[in-house]
Design a protein around this motif. Sequence first.
Motif, PDB file in Angstrom:
ATOM      1  N   TYR A   1       0.843  -1.214   0.000  1.00 55.73           N
ATOM      2  CA  TYR A   1       0.000   0.000   0.000  1.00 55.73           C
ATOM      3  C   TYR A   1       0.875   1.258   0.000  1.00 55.73           C
ATOM      4  CZ  TYR A   1      -4.398  -2.489   0.780  1.00 55.73           C
ATOM      5  OH  TYR A   1      -5.503  -3.287   0.633  1.00 55.73           O
TER       6      TYR A   1
ATOM      7  N   GLU B   1      -4.343   4.158  -7.250  1.00 53.73           N
ATOM      8  CA  GLU B   1      -5.521   4.117  -6.363  1.00 53.73           C
ATOM      9  C   GLU B   1      -5.862   2.655  -6.094  1.00 53.73           C
ATOM     10  OE1 GLU B   1      -8.330   7.517  -8.246  1.00 53.73           O
ATOM     11  OE2 GLU B   1      -7.897   5.788  -9.527  1.00 53.73           O
ATOM     12  N   TRP B   2      -6.668   2.395  -5.068  1.00 52.32           N
ATOM     13  CA  TRP B   2      -7.097   1.021  -4.833  1.00 52.32           C
ATOM     14  C   TRP B   2      -8.483   1.017  -4.189  1.00 52.32           C
ATOM     15  CZ3 TRP B   2      -2.896   3.375  -2.549  1.00 52.32           C
ATOM     16  CH2 TRP B   2      -3.045   3.736  -1.217  1.00 52.32           C
ATOM     17  N   ALA B   3      -9.204  -0.076  -4.428  1.00 42.81           N
ATOM     18  CA  ALA B   3     -10.540  -0.200  -3.839  1.00 42.81           C
ATOM     19  C   ALA B   3     -10.371  -0.587  -2.363  1.00 42.81           C
ATOM     20  CB  ALA B   3     -11.305  -1.292  -4.572  1.00 42.81           C
ATOM     21  N   LYS B   4     -11.280  -0.117  -1.514  1.00 47.76           N
ATOM     22  CA  LYS B   4     -11.188  -0.459  -0.078  1.00 47.76           C
ATOM     23  C   LYS B   4     -11.351  -1.973   0.046  1.00 47.76           C
ATOM     24  CE  LYS B   4     -13.190   1.139   4.329  1.00 47.76           C
ATOM     25  NZ  LYS B   4     -13.390  -0.255   4.813  1.00 47.76           N
ATOM     26  N   PRO B   5     -10.405  -2.649   0.702  1.00 47.39           N
ATOM     27  CA  PRO B   5     -10.499  -4.119   0.755  1.00 47.39           C
ATOM     28  C   PRO B   5     -11.709  -4.551   1.598  1.00 47.39           C
ATOM     29  CG  PRO B   5      -8.726  -3.334   2.182  1.00 47.39           C
ATOM     30  CD  PRO B   5      -9.279  -2.123   1.473  1.00 47.39           C
ATOM     31  N   SER B   6     -12.278  -5.680   1.174  1.00 47.80           N
ATOM     32  CA  SER B   6     -13.440  -6.183   1.946  1.00 47.80           C
ATOM     33  C   SER B   6     -12.904  -6.915   3.168  1.00 47.80           C
ATOM     34  CB  SER B   6     -14.233  -7.156   1.067  1.00 47.80           C
ATOM     35  OG  SER B   6     -13.354  -8.202   0.693  1.00 47.80           O
ATOM     36  N   GLU B   7     -13.734  -6.944   4.226  1.00 49.14           N
ATOM     37  CA  GLU B   7     -13.313  -7.573   5.492  1.00 49.14           C
ATOM     38  C   GLU B   7     -12.856  -9.014   5.270  1.00 49.14           C
ATOM     39  OE1 GLU B   7     -12.905  -4.647   7.569  1.00 49.14           O
ATOM     40  OE2 GLU B   7     -12.707  -6.608   8.577  1.00 49.14           O
TER      41      GLU B   7
ATOM     42  N   LEU C   1      -8.614  -9.648   3.030  1.00 49.94           N
ATOM     43  CA  LEU C   1      -7.626  -8.590   3.266  1.00 49.94           C
ATOM     44  C   LEU C   1      -6.409  -8.772   2.376  1.00 49.94           C
ATOM     45  CD1 LEU C   1      -7.708  -8.526   7.187  1.00 49.94           C
ATOM     46  CD2 LEU C   1      -8.642  -6.827   5.594  1.00 49.94           C
TER      47      LEU C   1
ATOM     48  N   ILE D   1      -5.692  -6.807  -3.405  1.00 50.16           N
ATOM     49  CA  ILE D   1      -5.807  -5.355  -3.624  1.00 50.16           C
ATOM     50  C   ILE D   1      -6.219  -5.121  -5.069  1.00 50.16           C
ATOM     51  CG2 ILE D   1      -4.650  -3.134  -3.463  1.00 50.16           C
ATOM     52  CD1 ILE D   1      -2.492  -4.445  -1.758  1.00 50.16           C
ATOM     53  N   LYS D   2      -7.332  -4.432  -5.256  1.00 52.67           N
ATOM     54  CA  LYS D   2      -7.757  -4.072  -6.619  1.00 52.67           C
ATOM     55  C   LYS D   2      -7.240  -2.660  -6.889  1.00 52.67           C
ATOM     56  CE  LYS D   2     -11.899  -6.981  -6.936  1.00 52.67           C
ATOM     57  NZ  LYS D   2     -11.266  -7.898  -7.929  1.00 52.67           N
TER      58      LYS D   2
ATOM     59  N   LYS E   1       0.884   4.006  -2.945  1.00 51.66           N
ATOM     60  CA  LYS E   1       0.597   5.427  -2.637  1.00 51.66           C
ATOM     61  C   LYS E   1       1.714   6.298  -3.201  1.00 51.66           C
ATOM     62  CE  LYS E   1      -0.816   8.277   1.353  1.00 51.66           C
ATOM     63  NZ  LYS E   1      -0.085   9.467   0.941  1.00 51.66           N
TER      64      LYS E   1
END
Lengths: 32, 314, 166
Positions: free
Chosen positions: C59, C68-74, C77, C80-81, C63
């Motif tokens: 990450y 950019e990246w999509a918020k990871p789903s619970e 983890l 990373i998209k 950065k």
Amino acid sequence: LITSSIKHNTLCVASTVRYKSKYATQILYGPL
Amino acid sequence: EQNIQLEQKLAIQSIRNFLKSKTSYDVLPVSYRLIVLDTSLLVKKSLNILLQNNIVSAPLWDAKTSKFAGLLTSTDFINVIQYYFCNPDKFDLIDKLQLNGLKDIEKCLGVPSLDQGSIHPFKPLYDACVKMIESRSRRIPLIDQDEETQREIIVSVLTQYRILKFVSLNCRETRFLKRKIRELNIVTDASIDSCYMTTPVIDVIQMLSTRGVSSVPIIDEHGRLVNVYEAVDVLGLIKGGIYNDLSLSVGEALMRRGDDFEGVYTCTVEDKLSTIMDTIRKARVHRFFVVDGSGLLQGVITLSDILKYILFEE
Amino acid sequence: STIAILPSSLPQIHRANMMQQGSRAAMKITPLNNKKSKTKWHFGIRSRSYPLDVMGEIYIALKNLGAEWAKPSEEDLWTIKVRWRYDTGSLDQQRKIPDLMRMVIQLFQIEPNNYLVDFKFDGWETSNGEEGSSNSSSTEEEMSTFSAYPFLHLTTRLIMELAVNS
């Protein structure tokens, strides 16, 4: 993506893609 | 005699039709590798990469413009050596020279930039051959466009050797090419530039560059062929860091050749294209030096000469 | 056929001839070592660091490189998209050339304490939000003139960033 270990500060990455009905492994060498 | 002439004529026409009916894409193996160098690599690093992968040329990729940036060939390394001889004080510049700096070296030397040209993989193979003959280059990049982003794709690089090998493997008509070489007018005659074992290697490298040839025959005091210095030998010279030895003779420079070098192929004017093509099918040969019965150098037949004959003669 | 290989041009014979002539330099010059060191290839890049540290490093590198990246789903983890602007400047935007490359970066465990970061190309988007055609008309199957170089170039930059940071 496939990679080979970094040697002499040179990075080597590759990817096999289909071109029509043949397969090209495109290998790119770049400076670290 | 007339039968042989007629057979040769019909065979050449058939081979030409074969080249027109196939595309460059057809020459590609089902699965293959393509090594591409980023233009920001150092020249000396790219030399190691070529030698490590046993190749003598590679396409360049300019990541800034996301475009194909021409081919790195032995001509570039010959230019670097010549530049060094003109500017011995610039050694450290050469040490830091990047691939995208090679154009400046050409400008300093006043040598013409190699027009590589390129062709779409699905154009007829015949067109790729004509383009190579016109651009006096021995290889041609196959370039397509990414459907989505219209960005260039370097699909592969075709060489004259690969095309003639493809013909020798797929055209049975090569067997009917039985006219003697002497009748075909495809030999570059004995006035070609040759040198002696004691000639300084820098003079031979200058001959490669000024004559635009990829090899210089080495003869003895009687005019007999004893060896050949090839453009690709320059890579080993630079790798060994011995190119700055002004006094080095071409015989000494040839000590750099690895043991996998197959040797220099010779023929006589009594030979025929059928056996020449059969040799290309079996061995990685890039030219045939023509000698007479006692080994005296008479001339050379390059792959360009053979290709030109197939494309335009008869 | 009188096609032959010139005996004096074979490297071993040439070297013997040169030695015989007592050439000084010839004594010092060694033949090019043609033993090719076989390139070892492996998928993605390896790591023995703690998995969450690896993700943190990725990450940070993304950065630093402006991706950019999509918020990871619970529940996932370890994937990373990423979406990454690949503007080469020279290409004119009017031609609506997709300039956002999508990439999926995923952490795999190979064995205890041995992880692999895998990078996968995931299509193009244009910066005004239109999907690249790879999702609409031609599916992965049909799309067969795909240039891997932009993908290779961006992954090279990411690997360099990770190598430099580490």
